[in-house]
Scaffold this motif. Structure first.
Motif, mmCIF file in Angstrom:
data_model
loop_
_atom_site.group_PDB
_atom_site.id
_atom_site.type_symbol
_atom_site.label_atom_id
_atom_site.label_comp_id
_atom_site.label_asym_id
_atom_site.label_seq_id
_atom_site.Cartn_x
_atom_site.Cartn_y
_atom_site.Cartn_z
ATOM 1 N N VAL A 56 0.832 -1.203 0.000
ATOM 2 C CA VAL A 56 0.000 0.000 0.000
ATOM 3 C C VAL A 56 0.866 1.251 0.000
ATOM 4 C CG1 VAL A 56 -1.564 1.381 1.437
ATOM 5 C CG2 VAL A 56 -2.062 -1.023 1.030
ATOM 6 N N ASP A 57 1.943 1.257 0.797
ATOM 7 C CA ASP A 57 2.826 2.421 0.843
ATOM 8 C C ASP A 57 3.581 2.620 -0.466
ATOM 9 O OD1 ASP A 57 2.237 3.480 3.313
ATOM 10 O OD2 ASP A 57 3.748 2.318 4.387
ATOM 11 N N HIS A 58 3.798 1.541 -1.217
ATOM 12 C CA HIS A 58 4.547 1.653 -2.475
ATOM 13 C C HIS A 58 3.653 1.867 -3.688
ATOM 14 C CE1 HIS A 58 7.958 0.224 -0.115
ATOM 15 N NE2 HIS A 58 8.732 0.518 -1.137
ATOM 16 N N LEU A 59 2.510 1.167 -3.723
ATOM 17 C CA LEU A 59 1.666 1.201 -4.919
ATOM 18 C C LEU A 59 0.406 2.040 -4.748
ATOM 19 C CD1 LEU A 59 1.840 -2.608 -5.859
ATOM 20 C CD2 LEU A 59 3.299 -0.749 -6.697
ATOM 21 N N GLY A 60 0.092 2.411 -3.507
ATOM 22 C CA GLY A 60 -1.152 3.108 -3.253
ATOM 23 C C GLY A 60 -2.263 2.119 -2.978
ATOM 24 N N PRO A 61 -3.297 2.514 -2.242
ATOM 25 C CA PRO A 61 -4.348 1.575 -1.837
ATOM 26 C C PRO A 61 -5.360 1.225 -2.922
ATOM 27 C CG PRO A 61 -4.819 3.761 -0.983
ATOM 28 C CD PRO A 61 -3.469 3.852 -1.643
ATOM 29 N N SER A 62 -5.569 2.105 -3.897
ATOM 30 C CA SER A 62 -6.670 1.913 -4.845
ATOM 31 C C SER A 62 -6.508 0.651 -5.679
ATOM 32 C CB SER A 62 -6.789 3.136 -5.759
ATOM 33 O OG SER A 62 -7.849 2.962 -6.674
ATOM 34 N N ARG A 63 -5.324 0.479 -6.298
ATOM 35 C CA ARG A 63 -5.122 -0.681 -7.171
ATOM 36 C C ARG A 63 -5.198 -1.994 -6.394
ATOM 37 N NH1 ARG A 63 0.248 1.075 -10.367
ATOM 38 N NH2 ARG A 63 0.580 2.209 -8.415
ATOM 39 N N LEU A 64 -4.663 -1.999 -5.180
ATOM 40 C CA LEU A 64 -4.705 -3.219 -4.381
ATOM 41 C C LEU A 64 -6.132 -3.550 -3.964
ATOM 42 C CD1 LEU A 64 -1.559 -2.664 -2.150
ATOM 43 C CD2 LEU A 64 -1.829 -4.345 -3.968
ATOM 44 N N PHE A 65 -6.919 -2.528 -3.628
ATOM 45 C CA PHE A 65 -8.311 -2.761 -3.251
ATOM 46 C C PHE A 65 -9.083 -3.372 -4.421
ATOM 47 C CE2 PHE A 65 -12.757 -1.603 -2.938
ATOM 48 C CZ PHE A 65 -13.064 -1.886 -1.616
ATOM 49 N N VAL A 66 -8.897 -2.820 -5.605
ATOM 50 C CA VAL A 66 -9.606 -3.330 -6.790
ATOM 51 C C VAL A 66 -9.191 -4.763 -7.083
ATOM 52 C CG1 VAL A 66 -9.870 -3.067 -9.280
ATOM 53 C CG2 VAL A 66 -10.006 -1.060 -7.795
ATOM 54 N N LEU A 67 -7.878 -5.049 -7.061
ATOM 55 C CA LEU A 67 -7.402 -6.407 -7.340
ATOM 56 C C LEU A 67 -7.943 -7.393 -6.320
ATOM 57 C CD1 LEU A 67 -5.587 -8.383 -8.870
ATOM 58 C CD2 LEU A 67 -3.692 -7.697 -7.364
ATOM 59 N N GLY A 68 -7.842 -7.061 -5.047
ATOM 60 C CA GLY A 68 -8.338 -7.970 -4.019
ATOM 61 C C GLY A 68 -9.829 -8.220 -4.131
ATOM 62 N N SER A 69 -10.595 -7.176 -4.447
ATOM 63 C CA SER A 69 -12.047 -7.323 -4.561
ATOM 64 C C SER A 69 -12.427 -8.201 -5.750
ATOM 65 C CB SER A 69 -12.698 -5.938 -4.695
ATOM 66 O OG SER A 69 -12.458 -5.151 -3.553
ATOM 67 N N LEU A 70 -11.759 -7.991 -6.879
ATOM 68 C CA LEU A 70 -12.082 -8.772 -8.076
ATOM 69 C C LEU A 70 -11.746 -10.250 -7.894
ATOM 70 C CD1 LEU A 70 -10.930 -6.349 -10.931
ATOM 71 C CD2 LEU A 70 -13.271 -6.904 -10.250
ATOM 72 N N VAL A 71 -10.561 -10.536 -7.334
ATOM 73 C CA VAL A 71 -10.157 -11.936 -7.173
ATOM 74 C C VAL A 71 -11.024 -12.627 -6.123
ATOM 75 C CG1 VAL A 71 -8.281 -13.481 -6.514
ATOM 76 C CG2 VAL A 71 -7.798 -11.467 -7.923
ATOM 77 N N ALA A 72 -11.212 -11.984 -4.974
ATOM 78 C CA ALA A 72 -12.020 -12.602 -3.919
ATOM 79 C C ALA A 72 -13.466 -12.797 -4.377
ATOM 80 C CB ALA A 72 -11.972 -11.744 -2.654
ATOM 81 N N GLY A 73 -14.033 -11.788 -5.065
ATOM 82 C CA GLY A 73 -15.392 -11.914 -5.575
ATOM 83 C C GLY A 73 -15.533 -13.051 -6.578
ATOM 84 N N PHE A 98 -6.541 -12.681 -0.165
ATOM 85 C CA PHE A 98 -6.833 -11.455 -0.913
ATOM 86 C C PHE A 98 -7.653 -10.452 -0.107
ATOM 87 C CE2 PHE A 98 -5.860 -14.606 -4.113
ATOM 88 C CZ PHE A 98 -5.060 -13.901 -4.990
ATOM 89 N N MET A 99 -8.276 -10.893 0.989
ATOM 90 C CA MET A 99 -9.076 -9.975 1.792
ATOM 91 C C MET A 99 -8.265 -8.826 2.401
ATOM 92 S SD MET A 99 -12.161 -10.873 1.371
ATOM 93 C CE MET A 99 -13.121 -10.125 2.683
ATOM 94 N N PRO A 100 -6.997 -9.046 2.839
ATOM 95 C CA PRO A 100 -6.235 -7.907 3.366
ATOM 96 C C PRO A 100 -6.033 -6.779 2.358
ATOM 97 C CG PRO A 100 -5.209 -9.961 4.044
ATOM 98 C CD PRO A 100 -6.271 -10.314 3.049
ATOM 99 N N MET A 101 -6.041 -7.092 1.076
ATOM 100 C CA MET A 101 -5.927 -6.029 0.073
ATOM 101 C C MET A 101 -7.083 -5.045 0.201
ATOM 102 S SD MET A 101 -4.755 -7.956 -3.410
ATOM 103 C CE MET A 101 -3.179 -8.821 -3.535
ATOM 104 N N ARG A 102 -8.226 -5.522 0.641
ATOM 105 C CA ARG A 102 -9.397 -4.674 0.776
ATOM 106 C C ARG A 102 -9.349 -3.859 2.058
ATOM 107 N NH1 ARG A 102 -14.263 -5.997 -1.566
ATOM 108 N NH2 ARG A 102 -15.344 -6.313 0.414
ATOM 109 N N PHE A 103 -9.238 -4.540 3.219
ATOM 110 C CA PHE A 103 -9.409 -3.773 4.449
ATOM 111 C C PHE A 103 -8.141 -3.047 4.890
ATOM 112 C CE2 PHE A 103 -9.026 -8.256 5.965
ATOM 113 C CZ PHE A 103 -7.868 -8.158 6.713
ATOM 114 N N VAL A 104 -6.956 -3.521 4.524
ATOM 115 C CA VAL A 104 -5.753 -2.735 4.819
ATOM 116 C C VAL A 104 -5.758 -1.458 3.987
ATOM 117 C CG1 VAL A 104 -3.227 -2.671 4.683
ATOM 118 C CG2 VAL A 104 -4.373 -4.715 5.554
ATOM 119 N N SER A 105 -6.172 -1.567 2.722
ATOM 120 C CA SER A 105 -6.254 -0.384 1.862
ATOM 121 C C SER A 105 -7.255 0.626 2.405
ATOM 122 C CB SER A 105 -6.658 -0.802 0.440
ATOM 123 O OG SER A 105 -5.683 -1.642 -0.138
#
Length: 393
Positions: A56-73, A98-105
């Motif tokens: 998150v600190d390197h790539l930003g939260p938005s892209r990780l949230f989207v990736l985690g949501s799409l894969v988990a869904g 993949f859930m941490p990509m959502r709530f950590v972001s």
């Protein structure tokens, strides 16, 4: 919009957790598999929270949230394809990574936004999430599985994850990355983040309180029903109602007492919690009737609620100086670890000491811990004045 996104996320997770338990029973899973399926939902969270914080600190939260949501869904939609408890176990384990990509972001954005909206709304993020996850989600799950079947329910869960992706640009568009230069992304960063717990006295104090609070809450949620039935001769419905009483006061505190916590300061909040939480645990550990057990649940929800607000504001301040993604990852690790500790270790010790007696032991443990932790000063010395609330949008 932030509250709406958090609500949808909590609602989908609440439906998914209960639906997964019901589906496992439908598939004929035995006690061992049920335990593995329940535990599998935390495996990826414990392993990935800190690495996701670094990302998150390197790539930003938005892209990780989207990736985690799409894969988990997508995994939720595919879950009913093979009606096997082993396949269910494999899918729930994969989803947990993949859930941490959502709530950590989302936690990272919350830390930054708290500086703008003010500490009075510190509990709103956790409150909106809990309403969906612990109240509305479980109530909807049974009706959805009956009306749509498990395949239809899991498809609906997958769609809800897609909805959060569509909502996310509005929320994450407000996030401003740190201007300080970032080092190269290495696995050694995980060790560095863990070392931060040893080096940062305030962060360690806050994480210990979070761990203890989540342990107590988890133990209460897992075992208050069998305790109520066995000790107080309650019906299952009456014993289940104890969960609702505790949950209502917890959520009430998160939504209503943020302004009060900001005015009186963390020191006095910890002092109040030092009275409320151990008193509630003593009531729960000594009572053998419905009314005092209900009073204990009410006090516990209130005490843990105000303590959660104080911790969230301190965590946000620590994140501003130490790195929001890094601190959000540590927070995401500590909370579930405490929950897992409370349900497993508490249950194992309760077999020898008695489940209700564990409340007495927890009362002493929590009182000593909080008495020590409340003496830890913030890095800023005197707590800064809460930010002025932002204008209503």
């Amino acid at each position: 919009m932030f509250a709406a996104l958090s609500s949808v996320m909590g609602l989908s997770v609440g439906v998914a957790k209960v639906s997964t338990t019901l589906y496992a029973l439908e598939l004929g899973a035995d006690e061992a598999l049920l335990g593995l399926i329940s535990g599998s939902q935390s495996v990826g969270v414990l392993l990935m929270s800190i690495p996701i914080g670094l990302l998150v600190d390197h790539l930003g939260p938005s892209r990780l949230f989207v990736l985690g949501s799409l894969v988990a869904g997508s995994l939720y939609m595919a879950l009913p394809a093979v009606p096997s408890p082993v396949f269910l176990l494999a899918c729930t384990t994969a989803i947990s990574f993949f859930m941490p990509m959502r709530f950590v972001s989302l936690s990272t954005v919350f830390m930054q936004q708290l500086e703008t909206v003010g500490e009075a709304k510190a509990g709103w993020y956790r409150g909106t999430h809990m309403v969906g996850m612990f109240l509305l989600g479980p109530m909807l799950a049974a009706g959805l599985t009956k009306a749509l079947g498990f395949s239809g329910t899991y498809r609906l869960i997958g769609v809800s994850f897609l909805i959060t992706v569509l909502m996310s640009p509005i929320v994450f568009g407000r996030y401003t990355a740190r201007s300080s230069p970032r080092g190269a992304l290495r696995l050694s960063g995980v060790r560095s983040d863990l070392a931060l717990l040893a080096q940062d006295v305030e962060l360690r104090s806050v994480c210990l309180i979070e761990f203890a609070a989540q342990s107590i809450n988890s133990f209460f949620m897992f075992f208050i029903i069998p305790i109520g039935v066995a000790v107080a001769d309650l019906t299952p419905a009456e014993a289940s109602g104890l969960l609702a009483w505790q949950g209502v006061t917890f959520i009430f505190a998160l939504f209503s007492l943020g302004g009060l916590v900001g005015r009186v300061g963390h020191e006095r909040v910890y002092l109040a919690s030092l009275v409320l939480v151990p008193s509630a645990l003593l009531l729960l550990g000594l009572s053998r009737d419905l009314t005092p057990l209900r009073a204990g649940g009410l006090l516990l929800g209130l005490g843990l609620g105000v303590l959660q607000i104080a911790n969230l504001t301190r965590i946000a301040r620590i994140g501003a100086r130490a790195g929001r993604g890094k601190v959000a990852g540590l927070q995401a690790l500590v909370g579930p670890s405490g929950g897992l500790f409370g349900s497993t270790v508490g249950g194992l010790m309760g077999r020898s000491l008695g489940l209700q007696s564990m409340f007495l032991l927890l009362s002493v443990f929590f009182g000593v811990l909080l008495a020590v932790a409340r003496r830890t000063p913030s890095a800023a010395g005197v707590s800064p004045t809460p930010a002025e609330p932002a204008a209503a949008e």
